[in-house]
Design a protein around this motif. Structure first.
Motif, PDB file in Angstrom:
ATOM      1  N   GLU A  19      -1.079  29.216  39.150  1.00  0.00           N
ATOM      2  CA  GLU A  19      -2.362  29.860  38.833  1.00  0.00           C
ATOM      3  C   GLU A  19      -3.494  28.834  38.789  1.00  0.00           C
ATOM      4  O   GLU A  19      -4.600  29.090  39.271  1.00  0.00           O
ATOM      5  CB  GLU A  19      -2.263  30.602  37.487  1.00  0.00           C
ATOM      6  CG  GLU A  19      -1.429  31.872  37.523  1.00  0.00           C
ATOM      7  CD  GLU A  19       0.071  31.624  37.601  1.00  0.00           C
ATOM      8  OE1 GLU A  19       0.494  30.453  37.384  1.00  0.00           O
ATOM      9  OE2 GLU A  19       0.813  32.580  37.876  1.00  0.00           O
ATOM     10  N   ARG A  20      -3.219  27.645  38.221  1.00  0.00           N
ATOM     11  CA  ARG A  20      -4.234  26.576  38.209  1.00  0.00           C
ATOM     12  C   ARG A  20      -4.592  26.174  39.629  1.00  0.00           C
ATOM     13  O   ARG A  20      -5.762  25.932  39.952  1.00  0.00           O
ATOM     14  CB  ARG A  20      -3.715  25.349  37.440  1.00  0.00           C
ATOM     15  CG  ARG A  20      -3.664  25.511  35.947  1.00  0.00           C
ATOM     16  CD  ARG A  20      -3.146  24.246  35.290  1.00  0.00           C
ATOM     17  NE  ARG A  20      -4.107  23.155  35.420  1.00  0.00           N
ATOM     18  CZ  ARG A  20      -5.061  22.892  34.553  1.00  0.00           C
ATOM     19  NH1 ARG A  20      -5.195  23.644  33.488  1.00  0.00           N
ATOM     20  NH2 ARG A  20      -5.888  21.887  34.739  1.00  0.00           N
ATOM     21  N   ASP A  21      -3.563  26.087  40.492  1.00  0.00           N
ATOM     22  CA  ASP A  21      -3.819  25.741  41.901  1.00  0.00           C
ATOM     23  C   ASP A  21      -4.771  26.747  42.545  1.00  0.00           C
ATOM     24  O   ASP A  21      -5.642  26.365  43.344  1.00  0.00           O
ATOM     25  CB  ASP A  21      -2.503  25.703  42.687  1.00  0.00           C
ATOM     26  CG  ASP A  21      -1.661  24.484  42.337  1.00  0.00           C
ATOM     27  OD1 ASP A  21      -0.467  24.480  42.687  1.00  0.00           O
ATOM     28  OD2 ASP A  21      -2.214  23.531  41.740  1.00  0.00           O
ATOM     29  N   GLN A  22      -4.620  28.045  42.211  1.00  0.00           N
ATOM     30  CA  GLN A  22      -5.497  29.056  42.781  1.00  0.00           C
ATOM     31  C   GLN A  22      -6.928  28.920  42.258  1.00  0.00           C
ATOM     32  O   GLN A  22      -7.893  29.119  43.003  1.00  0.00           O
ATOM     33  CB  GLN A  22      -4.949  30.450  42.464  1.00  0.00           C
ATOM     34  CG  GLN A  22      -3.715  30.829  43.263  1.00  0.00           C
ATOM     35  CD  GLN A  22      -3.981  30.885  44.753  1.00  0.00           C
ATOM     36  OE1 GLN A  22      -4.998  31.405  45.196  1.00  0.00           O
ATOM     37  NE2 GLN A  22      -3.067  30.323  45.535  1.00  0.00           N
ATOM     38  N   VAL A  23      -7.065  28.592  40.975  1.00  0.00           N
ATOM     39  CA  VAL A  23      -8.404  28.388  40.406  1.00  0.00           C
ATOM     40  C   VAL A  23      -9.070  27.182  41.068  1.00  0.00           C
ATOM     41  O   VAL A  23     -10.242  27.240  41.466  1.00  0.00           O
ATOM     42  CB  VAL A  23      -8.324  28.189  38.880  1.00  0.00           C
ATOM     43  CG1 VAL A  23      -9.704  27.841  38.324  1.00  0.00           C
ATOM     44  CG2 VAL A  23      -7.788  29.433  38.202  1.00  0.00           C
ATOM     45  N   ILE A  24      -8.312  26.083  41.188  1.00  0.00           N
ATOM     46  CA  ILE A  24      -8.859  24.876  41.816  1.00  0.00           C
ATOM     47  C   ILE A  24      -9.221  25.158  43.268  1.00  0.00           C
ATOM     48  O   ILE A  24     -10.272  24.721  43.766  1.00  0.00           O
ATOM     49  CB  ILE A  24      -7.838  23.726  41.707  1.00  0.00           C
ATOM     50  CG1 ILE A  24      -7.714  23.277  40.246  1.00  0.00           C
ATOM     51  CG2 ILE A  24      -8.238  22.553  42.595  1.00  0.00           C
ATOM     52  CD1 ILE A  24      -6.574  22.325  39.987  1.00  0.00           C
ATOM     53  N   LYS A  25      -8.380  25.925  43.962  1.00  0.00           N
ATOM     54  CA  LYS A  25      -8.668  26.295  45.349  1.00  0.00           C
ATOM     55  C   LYS A  25      -9.956  27.100  45.443  1.00  0.00           C
ATOM     56  O   LYS A  25     -10.788  26.861  46.331  1.00  0.00           O
ATOM     57  CB  LYS A  25      -7.499  27.103  45.911  1.00  0.00           C
ATOM     58  CG  LYS A  25      -7.697  27.545  47.359  1.00  0.00           C
ATOM     59  CD  LYS A  25      -6.506  28.374  47.831  1.00  0.00           C
ATOM     60  CE  LYS A  25      -6.724  28.871  49.259  1.00  0.00           C
ATOM     61  NZ  LYS A  25      -5.611  29.745  49.708  1.00  0.00           N
ATOM     62  N   ALA A  26     -10.139  28.044  44.519  1.00  0.00           N
ATOM     63  CA  ALA A  26     -11.362  28.860  44.521  1.00  0.00           C
ATOM     64  C   ALA A  26     -12.602  27.992  44.334  1.00  0.00           C
ATOM     65  O   ALA A  26     -13.618  28.178  45.019  1.00  0.00           O
ATOM     66  CB  ALA A  26     -11.284  29.925  43.424  1.00  0.00           C
ATOM     67  N   VAL A  27     -12.530  27.034  43.413  1.00  0.00           N
ATOM     68  CA  VAL A  27     -13.669  26.146  43.158  1.00  0.00           C
ATOM     69  C   VAL A  27     -13.957  25.292  44.390  1.00  0.00           C
ATOM     70  O   VAL A  27     -15.114  25.136  44.806  1.00  0.00           O
ATOM     71  CB  VAL A  27     -13.399  25.253  41.928  1.00  0.00           C
ATOM     72  CG1 VAL A  27     -14.530  24.245  41.735  1.00  0.00           C
ATOM     73  CG2 VAL A  27     -13.246  26.105  40.666  1.00  0.00           C
ATOM     74  N   LEU A  28     -12.912  24.741  45.000  1.00  0.00           N
ATOM     75  CA  LEU A  28     -13.088  23.898  46.184  1.00  0.00           C
ATOM     76  C   LEU A  28     -13.640  24.695  47.360  1.00  0.00           C
ATOM     77  O   LEU A  28     -14.471  24.194  48.129  1.00  0.00           O
ATOM     78  CB  LEU A  28     -11.755  23.253  46.573  1.00  0.00           C
ATOM     79  CG  LEU A  28     -11.230  22.160  45.621  1.00  0.00           C
ATOM     80  CD1 LEU A  28      -9.817  21.751  46.006  1.00  0.00           C
ATOM     81  CD2 LEU A  28     -12.154  20.945  45.638  1.00  0.00           C
ATOM     82  N   GLU A  29     -13.176  25.927  47.529  1.00  0.00           N
ATOM     83  CA  GLU A  29     -13.670  26.757  48.630  1.00  0.00           C
ATOM     84  C   GLU A  29     -15.162  27.029  48.505  1.00  0.00           C
ATOM     85  O   GLU A  29     -15.845  27.236  49.502  1.00  0.00           O
ATOM     86  CB  GLU A  29     -12.904  28.085  48.665  1.00  0.00           C
ATOM     87  CG  GLU A  29     -11.488  27.958  49.206  1.00  0.00           C
ATOM     88  CD  GLU A  29     -10.702  29.258  49.093  1.00  0.00           C
ATOM     89  OE1 GLU A  29     -11.169  30.171  48.378  1.00  0.00           O
ATOM     90  OE2 GLU A  29      -9.616  29.351  49.711  1.00  0.00           O
ATOM     91  N   MET A  30     -15.666  27.023  47.272  1.00  0.00           N
ATOM     92  CA  MET A  30     -17.099  27.223  47.057  1.00  0.00           C
ATOM     93  C   MET A  30     -17.882  25.919  47.205  1.00  0.00           C
ATOM     94  O   MET A  30     -19.108  25.915  47.066  1.00  0.00           O
ATOM     95  CB  MET A  30     -17.329  27.816  45.671  1.00  0.00           C
ATOM     96  CG  MET A  30     -16.741  29.211  45.490  1.00  0.00           C
ATOM     97  SD  MET A  30     -16.878  29.802  43.788  1.00  0.00           S
ATOM     98  CE  MET A  30     -18.660  29.940  43.630  1.00  0.00           C
TER      99      MET A  30
END
Length: 339
Positions: A19-30
């Motif tokens: 779940e943390r990986d998905q949050v970090i991915k979302a931030v990086l994608e932005m």
């Protein structure tokens, strides 16, 4: 200058790695900068002081809570809760994401000790005292973090970071000032643009007033039956504020109904399948479209997807950004009790 924002990601670690990986991915994608305590080493200084410094340097704070309370600091409070309290105390904008109680979750990722379960319940209550999003899977979490960050950045922009090469130095500023003083035509053009901007602001203010003048009675059901549904008074402005943040990307009619139920009733206990009547949602969508605030989404969907999707227009985004200030300036009512 394009700003990048630092986003501190807080959660228990072992049970929420994916779940943390998905949050970090979302931030990086932005295009922004995620940080979290697992990225730090306590070799050079005591860990908690390092974490505090990183939170203070962050623009936004994201906390993800599931069914583990986490490792404890010397005070007997988990590091996750200590980080959350520190962010709130220092007025860092906080975005909370709590696991939906109805979602399946592995028992080995849940607290088994009564003391820890009680501490976790109290911590969840603290997080839910502010507006939060409830998630049921890592994919669901990814999407909700993206939408919430977009909303936070739009409504509460922070200092952020820019490349040093993009910062205008004093010599360039002097040259700009000199050229501006010599160019009377440019100054006249600026005056004309300011006049146009004032007219546009007046248009936004008038739209907000129209939204506030139209009041409805909204029935929200908390079970499958409509009998006994709770009744709420709300203006079209309240309705717009309830659905607009998630329309910055796009949203379907069922999701708009849920977002509005949460905004008006201030509760997640509403019935999950159209807590507000579908015909009502369609009617209000038509009202907002007639004011050029929303429009059918232009994004492509699967041919098997029969839902109708809406998104904000350019005017809708401007109204969303400025509506809260106009509400305060005009003394208008709102669903959360501000005036």
């Amino acid at each position: 200058m394009e700003k990048k924002y630092q986003v501190f990601v807080s959660s228990t670690y072992e049970d929420l790695k994916e779940e943390r990986d998905q949050v970090i991915k979302a931030v990086l994608e932005m295009g922004h900068i995620p940080v979290g305590m697992e990225m730090f080493s306590a070799a050079d200084e005591e860990q908690w002081k390092l974490i505090q410094r990183q939170i203070l340097e962050s623009d936004y704070y994201v906390v993800v809570v599931a069914n583990k309370y986490g490792s404890l600091g010397s005070s007997g409070i988990s590091y996750t809760e200590m980080e959350y309290d520190f962010a709130v105390e220092n007025k860092i904008p906080t975005l909370g994401f709590v696991l939906n109680e109805q979602s399946p979750w592995p028992s080995q990722k849940s607290e088994s000790v009564e003391k820890s379960r009680k501490a976790l319940t109290n911590f969840k209550s603290k997080v839910k005292s502010k507006l939060v999003q409830f998630w049921g899977s890592k994919e669901d979490l990814h999407g909700k973090v993206s939408i919430s960050l977009i909303k936070a950045i739009t409504t509460n922009p922070r200092t952020g970071w820019v490349r040093s090469s993009e910062v205008i130095g004093p010599e360039v500023m002097k040259e700009i000032a000199r050229l501006s003083s010599e160019n009377a035509a440019l100054r006249n053009e600026i005056d004309r643009l300011k006049s146009t901007s004032i007219e546009k602001n007046d248009e936004i203010r008038e739209v907000v007033k129209i939204l506030d003048r139209n009041e409805f009675t909204i029935s929200i059901r908390f079970s499958s039956a409509w009998e006994g549904a709770d009744q709420y008074k709300a203006t079209l402005l309240d309705i717009f504020e309830g659905v607009a943040p998630n329309l910055q990307v796009e949203n379907s009619l069922p999701e708009m109904a849920k977002n509005l139920a949460l905004h008006i009733a201030k509760s997640t206990g509403y019935y999950k399948d159209y807590p507000i009547g579908k015909n009502k949602i369609i009617g209000w969508a038509a009202d907002l479209a007639s004011l050029d605030l929303i429009e059918p989404s232009k994004k492509k969907h699967s041919v098997h997807d029969k839902e109708t999707y809406w998104s904000l227009t350019k005017l809708g985004k401007q109204v969303l950004i400025r509506s809260r200030r106009i509400i305060l300036e005009e003394g208008l009512a709102s669903a959360d009790g501000e005036s």
